[in-house]
Design a protein around this motif. Sequence first.
Motif, PDB file in Angstrom:
ATOM      1  N   TYR A   1      50.670 -41.126  18.861  1.00 35.12           N
ATOM      2  CA  TYR A   1      52.065 -40.858  19.235  1.00 35.12           C
ATOM      3  C   TYR A   1      52.706 -39.917  18.223  1.00 35.12           C
ATOM      4  O   TYR A   1      53.414 -38.971  18.599  1.00 35.12           O
ATOM      5  CB  TYR A   1      52.844 -42.173  19.326  1.00 35.12           C
ATOM      6  N   TYR A   2      52.456 -40.167  16.930  1.00 36.34           N
ATOM      7  CA  TYR A   2      53.021 -39.349  15.851  1.00 36.34           C
ATOM      8  C   TYR A   2      52.635 -37.883  16.014  1.00 36.34           C
ATOM      9  O   TYR A   2      53.441 -36.993  15.791  1.00 36.34           O
ATOM     10  CB  TYR A   2      52.550 -39.885  14.497  1.00 36.34           C
ATOM     11  N   GLU A   3      51.404 -37.631  16.428  1.00 40.16           N
ATOM     12  CA  GLU A   3      50.947 -36.250  16.553  1.00 40.16           C
ATOM     13  C   GLU A   3      50.881 -35.787  18.014  1.00 40.16           C
ATOM     14  O   GLU A   3      50.140 -34.881  18.351  1.00 40.16           O
ATOM     15  CB  GLU A   3      49.604 -36.076  15.841  1.00 40.16           C
ATOM     16  N   ASN A   4      51.653 -36.455  18.877  1.00 42.13           N
ATOM     17  CA  ASN A   4      51.761 -36.104  20.295  1.00 42.13           C
ATOM     18  C   ASN A   4      50.420 -36.141  21.039  1.00 42.13           C
ATOM     19  O   ASN A   4      50.174 -35.345  21.944  1.00 42.13           O
ATOM     20  CB  ASN A   4      52.423 -34.730  20.472  1.00 42.13           C
ATOM     21  N   PHE A   5      49.558 -37.053  20.647  1.00 43.71           N
ATOM     22  CA  PHE A   5      48.268 -37.291  21.310  1.00 43.71           C
ATOM     23  C   PHE A   5      47.412 -36.026  21.413  1.00 43.71           C
ATOM     24  O   PHE A   5      46.716 -35.820  22.396  1.00 43.71           O
ATOM     25  CB  PHE A   5      48.475 -37.928  22.694  1.00 43.71           C
ATOM     26  N   VAL A   6      47.456 -35.210  20.356  1.00 45.64           N
ATOM     27  CA  VAL A   6      46.642 -33.997  20.335  1.00 45.64           C
ATOM     28  C   VAL A   6      45.200 -34.330  19.951  1.00 45.64           C
ATOM     29  O   VAL A   6      44.263 -33.967  20.653  1.00 45.64           O
ATOM     30  CB  VAL A   6      47.230 -32.939  19.366  1.00 45.64           C
ATOM     31  N   HIS A   7      45.028 -35.037  18.835  1.00 40.92           N
ATOM     32  CA  HIS A   7      43.679 -35.345  18.351  1.00 40.92           C
ATOM     33  C   HIS A   7      43.226 -36.750  18.762  1.00 40.92           C
ATOM     34  O   HIS A   7      42.066 -36.956  19.073  1.00 40.92           O
ATOM     35  CB  HIS A   7      43.609 -35.187  16.833  1.00 40.92           C
ATOM     36  N   ILE A   8      44.113 -37.679  18.701  1.00 38.98           N
ATOM     37  CA  ILE A   8      43.832 -39.023  19.225  1.00 38.98           C
ATOM     38  C   ILE A   8      44.544 -39.088  20.563  1.00 38.98           C
ATOM     39  O   ILE A   8      45.734 -39.352  20.657  1.00 38.98           O
ATOM     40  CB  ILE A   8      44.312 -40.124  18.263  1.00 38.98           C
ATOM     41  N   ASN A   9      43.782 -38.814  21.618  1.00 40.18           N
ATOM     42  CA  ASN A   9      44.363 -38.707  22.952  1.00 40.18           C
ATOM     43  C   ASN A   9      44.088 -39.987  23.757  1.00 40.18           C
ATOM     44  O   ASN A   9      43.549 -40.962  23.236  1.00 40.18           O
ATOM     45  CB  ASN A   9      43.822 -37.460  23.660  1.00 40.18           C
ATOM     46  N   PHE A  10      44.432 -39.955  25.007  1.00 35.38           N
ATOM     47  CA  PHE A  10      44.277 -41.144  25.854  1.00 35.38           C
ATOM     48  C   PHE A  10      42.809 -41.533  26.041  1.00 35.38           C
ATOM     49  O   PHE A  10      42.482 -42.717  26.104  1.00 35.38           O
ATOM     50  CB  PHE A  10      44.980 -40.935  27.197  1.00 35.38           C
ATOM     51  N   THR A  11      41.932 -40.548  26.093  1.00 35.79           N
ATOM     52  CA  THR A  11      40.502 -40.853  26.199  1.00 35.79           C
ATOM     53  C   THR A  11      40.025 -41.584  24.948  1.00 35.79           C
ATOM     54  O   THR A  11      39.308 -42.588  25.039  1.00 35.79           O
ATOM     55  CB  THR A  11      39.684 -39.559  26.402  1.00 35.79           C
ATOM     56  N   SER A  12      40.431 -41.092  23.797  1.00 32.39           N
ATOM     57  CA  SER A  12      40.076 -41.758  22.535  1.00 32.39           C
ATOM     58  C   SER A  12      40.612 -43.179  22.506  1.00 32.39           C
ATOM     59  O   SER A  12      39.912 -44.101  22.077  1.00 32.39           O
ATOM     60  CB  SER A  12      40.652 -40.992  21.343  1.00 32.39           C
ATOM     61  N   LEU A  13      41.831 -43.354  22.967  1.00 34.79           N
ATOM     62  CA  LEU A  13      42.432 -44.693  22.969  1.00 34.79           C
ATOM     63  C   LEU A  13      41.699 -45.628  23.927  1.00 34.79           C
ATOM     64  O   LEU A  13      41.536 -46.813  23.634  1.00 34.79           O
ATOM     65  CB  LEU A  13      43.918 -44.607  23.316  1.00 34.79           C
ATOM     66  N   LEU A  14      41.228 -45.101  25.054  1.00 34.76           N
ATOM     67  CA  LEU A  14      40.450 -45.933  25.985  1.00 34.76           C
ATOM     68  C   LEU A  14      39.123 -46.358  25.365  1.00 34.76           C
ATOM     69  O   LEU A  14      38.695 -47.509  25.528  1.00 34.76           O
ATOM     70  CB  LEU A  14      40.218 -45.197  27.298  1.00 34.76           C
ATOM     71  N   VAL A  15      38.470 -45.449  24.649  1.00 37.44           N
ATOM     72  CA  VAL A  15      37.217 -45.784  23.965  1.00 37.44           C
ATOM     73  C   VAL A  15      37.478 -46.871  22.926  1.00 37.44           C
ATOM     74  O   VAL A  15      36.729 -47.861  22.827  1.00 37.44           O
ATOM     75  CB  VAL A  15      36.602 -44.526  23.310  1.00 37.44           C
ATOM     76  N   LEU A  16      38.550 -46.710  22.169  1.00 36.44           N
ATOM     77  CA  LEU A  16      38.888 -47.706  21.148  1.00 36.44           C
ATOM     78  C   LEU A  16      39.264 -49.048  21.770  1.00 36.44           C
ATOM     79  O   LEU A  16      38.899 -50.106  21.244  1.00 36.44           O
ATOM     80  CB  LEU A  16      40.030 -47.184  20.271  1.00 36.44           C
ATOM     81  N   LEU A  17      39.976 -49.012  22.881  1.00 41.22           N
ATOM     82  CA  LEU A  17      40.348 -50.254  23.563  1.00 41.22           C
ATOM     83  C   LEU A  17      39.106 -50.982  24.084  1.00 41.22           C
ATOM     84  O   LEU A  17      39.007 -52.210  23.985  1.00 41.22           O
ATOM     85  CB  LEU A  17      41.328 -49.966  24.698  1.00 41.22           C
ATOM     86  N   ALA A  18      38.150 -50.228  24.600  1.00 38.59           N
ATOM     87  CA  ALA A  18      36.902 -50.839  25.067  1.00 38.59           C
ATOM     88  C   ALA A  18      36.133 -51.462  23.903  1.00 38.59           C
ATOM     89  O   ALA A  18      35.595 -52.569  24.025  1.00 38.59           O
ATOM     90  CB  ALA A  18      36.034 -49.789  25.771  1.00 38.59           C
ATOM     91  N   ALA A  19      36.105 -50.775  22.773  1.00 37.70           N
ATOM     92  CA  ALA A  19      35.433 -51.330  21.589  1.00 37.70           C
ATOM     93  C   ALA A  19      36.147 -52.593  21.108  1.00 37.70           C
ATOM     94  O   ALA A  19      35.502 -53.587  20.747  1.00 37.70           O
ATOM     95  CB  ALA A  19      35.388 -50.286  20.480  1.00 37.70           C
ATOM     96  N   LEU A  20      37.469 -52.551  21.111  1.00 35.09           N
ATOM     97  CA  LEU A  20      38.266 -53.723  20.729  1.00 35.09           C
ATOM     98  C   LEU A  20      37.938 -54.909  21.629  1.00 35.09           C
ATOM     99  O   LEU A  20      37.657 -56.019  21.152  1.00 35.09           O
ATOM    100  CB  LEU A  20      39.752 -53.383  20.816  1.00 35.09           C
TER     101      LEU A  20
END
Length: 171
Positions: free
Chosen positions: A42-61
């Motif tokens: 959010y801080y960097e407007n989802f440029v480098h950590i985007n929604f795809t990255s967040l989905l991968v992290l959520l799946a790992a979580l």
Amino acid sequence: MEYTELLVNIAFIAVLLGGIGLTLMGLPGNVLIFLTALVYGYYENFVHINFTSLLVLLAALAAGEVVEAIAGAVGAKREKASKRAVAAAFLGSVIGGIVGTGVLPVIGSIGGAILGGFAGSYFAEYTKNKSPEQASRVAQSVIKGQIIGMIIKFAIAVAMTAYILASVPWS
């Protein structure tokens, strides 16, 4: 890189490492790691950590939580435990973790989960089969499963952190 960005990145790394530490202590560090990535995205407007990255992290979580939750019960099943003992291992781990956290935060949650899983599975297996040897084998297998589950969840925390740090720009 500006000083503000540098300070944000240092704080970001510190929180991620804190998440790994919390996971190692049996607390929800993987959740903290995911939320840190979400805030940074959010801080960097989802440029480098985007929604795809967040989905991968959520799946790992989710995978880490599921593995940790069922590892003791899977361990019990390896010793041909009764269904009652498998359920008691899971329930005992949850209750033991909660009680252990109340008694001695951090270390108590791990000890409580292990002791609760052991006691629950031993009692349930003993009341069904009246064999202290079988109940002891089942309970020991529960502990082994729980430890393996904790190790896997810790490895997932490290992998999540590495994935996040590889996604963030450092120049």
